[in-house]
Design a protein around this motif. Structure first.
Motif, short mmCIF file in Angstrom:
data_model
loop_
_atom_site.label_atom_id
_atom_site.label_comp_id
_atom_site.label_asym_id
_atom_site.label_seq_id
_atom_site.Cartn_x
_atom_site.Cartn_y
_atom_site.Cartn_z
N VAL A 34 -6.55 -47.00 50.46
CA VAL A 34 -7.90 -47.21 49.98
C VAL A 34 -8.23 -48.46 50.18
CG1 VAL A 34 -9.19 -47.58 47.55
CG2 VAL A 34 -7.43 -45.82 47.65
N ARG A 35 -9.64 -48.73 51.02
CA ARG A 35 -9.93 -49.74 51.34
C ARG A 35 -11.39 -50.09 50.62
NH1 ARG A 35 -9.14 -49.80 58.10
NH2 ARG A 35 -7.08 -49.06 58.18
N ALA A 58 -21.01 -49.28 56.19
CA ALA A 58 -19.63 -48.98 55.91
C ALA A 58 -19.31 -47.61 56.66
CB ALA A 58 -19.56 -48.52 54.40
N THR A 59 -20.28 -46.81 56.95
CA THR A 59 -19.93 -45.70 57.86
C THR A 59 -19.96 -46.06 59.29
OG1 THR A 59 -21.23 -44.19 56.33
CG2 THR A 59 -20.96 -43.48 58.51
#
Length: 288
Positions: A186-187, A204-205
């Protein structure tokens, strides 16, 4: 030849349970319940050549499951494997496995209480629970008790509390399958997201695409957000990237998750993309 997935380890136990009546199957996500179990049961003597109806909660999942099973059997969707969802039906007289959504099954039971020609009704993802699914199960149980003692019911789920459902099915046996575990990391973004959603999701993508190899699945609230992100990504997409929107109202030529070489990035409302490096924008999806 069906793929070697964890659910294969309990198929013999499941066949034995269904030979006697109803059954409940629980196994982790990705174990092969949705696509392998119906195919593995097609030649069972108690089915007597009848049709298997598989209930899926969402349209995209129903179409994707039918497409995958057709691929596994080397047939076209609508031949041996078909689907029936709202405003869209692809079946034939040769169809043995029909994947349907909840409202479709409820209406069918109202119009054909005996479910003529059907030997097994599979309630997949039953933990999602809805009025339609609960009503369909109640109607199917009524059919088995008053009209069709030969009709089998199979309830499948990854997370369902199996005891009450097994009791409802008259003390049906519970078959438990194994899964495969994969590492999960998880980030979080370095700072809290501020401003409009789409630019934040796009950044983010693109960061994930730059830092990681493999496919990418992006969850978004709905079709509008999915289409917007897909357009943004397509404007400056790497050469090996396929942008694949996935949501229930998608026009039919674009409903099948992409396959082939390259990476996929996309968004969907409730379906699993399959194949290497793709990004799919989605509101609720899982790999399978």
């Amino acid at each position: 030849m069906l793929p070697d997935l964890p659910i294969g380890g309990v198929l013999a136990e499941l066949r034995a349970a269904l030979q006697l009546g109803h059954a409940v199957l629980t196994a982790p996500p990705g174990s092969g319940k949705t696509t392998l179990v119906p195919l593995a049961l097609l030649d069972e003597p108690w089915l007597a050549g009848g049709r298997i109806v598989v209930l899926e909660p969402r349209r995209l999942a129903a179409r994707a499951a039918a497409a995958r099973m057709a691929e596994l059997t080397g047939s076209e969707v609508g031949d041996g494997i078909g689907y029936h969802v709202r405003f869209d039906r692809c079946v034939s007289a040769r169809t043995r496995v029909e994947v349907v959504t909840e409202g479709v099954l409820t209406r069918r039971l109202q119009g054909d209480p005996e479910l003529a020609g059907v030997g097994l009704v599979v309630f997949d993802e039953f933990h999602e629970r809805s009025v339609h699914a609960d009503l369909a199960l109640a109607l199917c149980l009524d059919v088995t008790r008053s009209l069709r003692a030969d009709l089998r019911i199979l309830v499948m789920s990854a997370t369902l509390e199996t005891g009450p459902v097994a009791a409802l099915l008259g003390g049906a046996p519970v078959v438990r399958g194994a899964g495969r575990a994969f590492p999960v990391e998880v980030r979080y973004l370095e700072r809290a997201a501020e401003g409009p959603l789409q630019p934040i999701v796009e950044r983010a993508t693109r960061r994930a695409l730059a830092e990681q190899r493999g496919d990418l699945l992006v969850f978004l609230p709905g079709g509008g957000e999915i289409r917007d992100l897909a357009g943004r990504l397509a404007e400056q997409a790497p050469g090996d990237l396929v942008v694949a929107p996935l949501y229930g109202d998608l026009p039919s030529p674009f409903r099948t998750p992409p396959s082939g070489p390259g990476r996929t990035a996309g968004g969907a409302s409730s379906s699993p993309p399959t194949s290497p490096r793709r990004a799919s924008p989605s509101t609720a999806s899982r790999r399978w």
